[in-house]
Scaffold this motif. Structure first.
Motif, PDB file in Angstrom:
ATOM      1  N   UNK A 103       0.612  -1.413   0.418  1.00 31.15           N
ATOM      2  CA  UNK A 103      -0.145   0.367   0.081  1.00 31.15           C
ATOM      3  C   UNK A 103       0.808   1.421  -0.360  1.00 31.15           C
ATOM      4  N   UNK A 104       1.728   1.467   1.169  1.00 35.32           N
ATOM      5  CA  UNK A 104       2.471   2.817   0.930  1.00 35.32           C
ATOM      6  C   UNK A 104       3.806   2.896  -1.109  1.00 35.32           C
ATOM      7  N   UNK A 105       4.341   1.281  -1.675  1.00 37.32           N
ATOM      8  CA  UNK A 105       4.411   1.545  -3.146  1.00 37.32           C
ATOM      9  C   UNK A 105       3.302   2.371  -3.208  1.00 37.32           C
ATOM     10  N   UNK A 106       2.076   1.664  -3.549  1.00 40.41           N
ATOM     11  CA  UNK A 106       1.124   1.656  -4.334  1.00 40.41           C
ATOM     12  C   UNK A 106       0.523   3.530  -4.417  1.00 40.41           C
ATOM     13  N   UNK A 126     -10.052   0.641  -7.234  1.00 42.35           N
ATOM     14  CA  UNK A 126      -9.341  -0.675  -6.809  1.00 42.35           C
ATOM     15  C   UNK A 126     -10.604  -1.309  -5.419  1.00 42.35           C
ATOM     16  N   UNK A 127      -9.774  -0.651  -4.761  1.00 38.78           N
ATOM     17  CA  UNK A 127     -10.926  -1.139  -3.435  1.00 38.78           C
ATOM     18  C   UNK A 127     -12.870  -1.264  -3.505  1.00 38.78           C
ATOM     19  N   UNK A 128     -13.227  -0.306  -5.322  1.00 37.10           N
ATOM     20  CA  UNK A 128     -14.374  -1.394  -4.606  1.00 37.10           C
ATOM     21  C   UNK A 128     -14.976  -1.979  -5.643  1.00 37.10           C
ATOM     22  N   UNK A 129     -13.868  -2.022  -6.797  1.00 36.51           N
ATOM     23  CA  UNK A 129     -13.785  -3.727  -7.406  1.00 36.51           C
ATOM     24  C   UNK A 129     -14.219  -4.456  -6.934  1.00 36.51           C
ATOM     25  N   UNK A 130     -12.281  -4.574  -5.856  1.00 35.52           N
ATOM     26  CA  UNK A 130     -11.840  -6.234  -4.656  1.00 35.52           C
ATOM     27  C   UNK A 130     -13.799  -6.357  -3.531  1.00 35.52           C
ATOM     28  N   UNK A 131     -14.005  -5.302  -3.657  1.00 35.80           N
ATOM     29  CA  UNK A 131     -15.290  -5.508  -2.797  1.00 35.80           C
ATOM     30  C   UNK A 131     -16.568  -6.198  -3.689  1.00 35.80           C
ATOM     31  N   UNK A 132     -17.590  -5.786  -4.379  1.00 36.66           N
ATOM     32  CA  UNK A 132     -18.101  -5.596  -5.360  1.00 36.66           C
ATOM     33  C   UNK A 132     -17.659  -7.563  -5.355  1.00 36.66           C
ATOM     34  N   UNK A 277      -0.499  -4.035  -7.275  1.00 39.05           N
ATOM     35  CA  UNK A 277      -0.218  -4.208  -5.587  1.00 39.05           C
ATOM     36  C   UNK A 277      -1.774  -3.597  -4.891  1.00 39.05           C
ATOM     37  N   UNK A 278      -2.205  -2.459  -4.840  1.00 39.98           N
ATOM     38  CA  UNK A 278      -3.327  -2.531  -4.501  1.00 39.98           C
ATOM     39  C   UNK A 278      -4.534  -4.100  -4.491  1.00 39.98           C
ATOM     40  N   UNK A 279      -4.879  -4.363  -5.662  1.00 38.13           N
ATOM     41  CA  UNK A 279      -5.518  -5.118  -5.588  1.00 38.13           C
ATOM     42  C   UNK A 279      -4.715  -6.603  -4.490  1.00 38.13           C
ATOM     43  N   UNK A 280      -3.697  -7.133  -4.538  1.00 35.71           N
ATOM     44  CA  UNK A 280      -3.468  -8.314  -3.606  1.00 35.71           C
ATOM     45  C   UNK A 280      -3.481  -8.020  -2.475  1.00 35.71           C
TER      46      UNK A 280
END
Length: 365
Positions: A103-106, A126-132, A277-280
């Protein structure tokens, strides 16, 4: 005979602008000193080691540091403290290290890529797509464990980012920072409505989803981290390699093109790295708020504008902050605990307010 036009102003103008990304790095190095920057790396690494030791030692059952080291070097599962360290605290510490670095890198990458100081890993949806994707996996397919829906979260994050970039790329100017921000906000709002619709009508899915949604380091097995680690490593390598390109992009898109940078390719590679990075990280720990937003600003006060230093230092400082937030969550609510996503939100919200007040809405895009 008429006198030739003076050329001094043009020369002065050309000298005032940095020639390329290397000039920005040299200016940052001169301003802060290479010795100071290396000292910052050493201090950040030491702080990270201390935060990891605290994460292993502090909790509802305190374990002395000497016992922690003994459990790591000479594990004995007949000793209760060793079991606490190895089975409960070591996995969440490893998760904190990996997720925090990602998350720091992203965050640093996205702020440089979009030239938006308020950008964070949620900007590309990214967060919204992962949550859905997680909600649909739980509701439709009956997936109930983090190891089961981690891949759904990763795929959902990637699809959302591709949609955002595709929407922003329409038009003659392509995916500009402003269009990326607006497209990310629109896609996130749409996905949030889908997620909310499923949760409102399915209480069983809500019970499963809320433990992931809050953002947590507990209850995550090392097998989940091992499954996502190759994705995070690829994203980290791409992000760290983007340092010189981000320095050029910080001068403006037209200047970067004039310096020979293929801005479209650079933005695509940067977006891919951010998605990985964010997705992982989100797939493993759930959405952790404000970490990718606040940490690069703190690091930038030491490194200056050079992304060659900003990116790796953000990868060291962010997991330190995440682990300390996790430790704080264990201490303030004993014998229970606050999940790390709540703690980072409480700490990060004032940082966001200060950033907005300092910028007063004048974000350089």
């Amino acid at each position: 005979m008429s006198a030739p036009a003076p050329a001094a102003p043009a020369a002065r103008t050309g000298a005032a602008a940095p020639a390329d990304g290397r000039s920005a790095r040299r200016q940052g190095a001169r301003r802060h000193g290479a010795g100071t920057l290396w000292l910052a790396v050493v201090v950040a690494a030491a702080a990270l080691a201390g935060a990891a030791l605290l994460s292993l030692a502090v909790g509802s059952r305190a374990v002395p540091p000497a016992v922690v080291l003994d459990a790591l070097l000479r594990p004995d599962r007949s000793v209760t403290d060793h079991l606490v360290v190895l089975d409960l605290r070591l996995p969440r510490t490893v998760v904190g290290l990996v997720v925090g670095a990602a998350l720091g890198l992203a965050g640093a990458l996205m702020q440089g890529l979009t030239r938006n100081p308020l950008a964070d890993p949620g900007l590309l949806g990214v967060n919204a797509g992962a949550a859905t994707a997680v909600v649909l996996a739980i509701s439709v397919l009956g997936v109930t464990s983090p190891s089961g829906y981690v891949w759904f979260a990763l795929v959902g994050a990637a699809v959302a980012a591709v949609v955002v970039h595709g929407v922003a790329a329409t038009g003659r100017e392509g995916a500009t920072p402003v269009k990326l921000t607006l497209a990310g906000a629109a896609v996130s709002a749409m996905l949030l409505s889908v997620t909310s619709a499923v949760l409102v009508t399915d209480s069983a899915t809500f019970d499963q989803f809320r433990f992931w949604q809050v953002g947590s380091l507990s209850g995550r097995e090392l097998s989940v981290v091992a499954a996502v680690l190759p994705v995070l490593l690829v994203g980290a390598v791409l992000a760290l390699a983007m340092g010189p390109v981000l320095d050029a992009l910080s001068l403006g898109q037209d200047v970067a093109r004039g310096l020979g940078q293929r801005t479209g390719v650079a933005r695509a590679v940067g977006a891919l790295a951010a998605v990985l990075l964010c997705g992982g990280a989100t797939a493993v720990a759930g959405p952790v708020a404000f970490l990718g937003l606040a940490v690069p600003h703190v690091v930038r006060a030491v490194t200056g504008p050079s992304h060659r230093w900003l990116l790796p230092l953000s990868a060291l400082v962010a997991p330190t902050v995440l682990l300390l937030a996790d430790v704080l969550g264990r201490v303030v609510a004993r014998p229970g605990e606050l999940q790390v996503g709540i703690v980072t939100a409480v700490v990060g919200a004032p940082v966001l307010v200060l950033l907005v007040r300092r910028r007063r809405g004048a974000v350089a895009l």
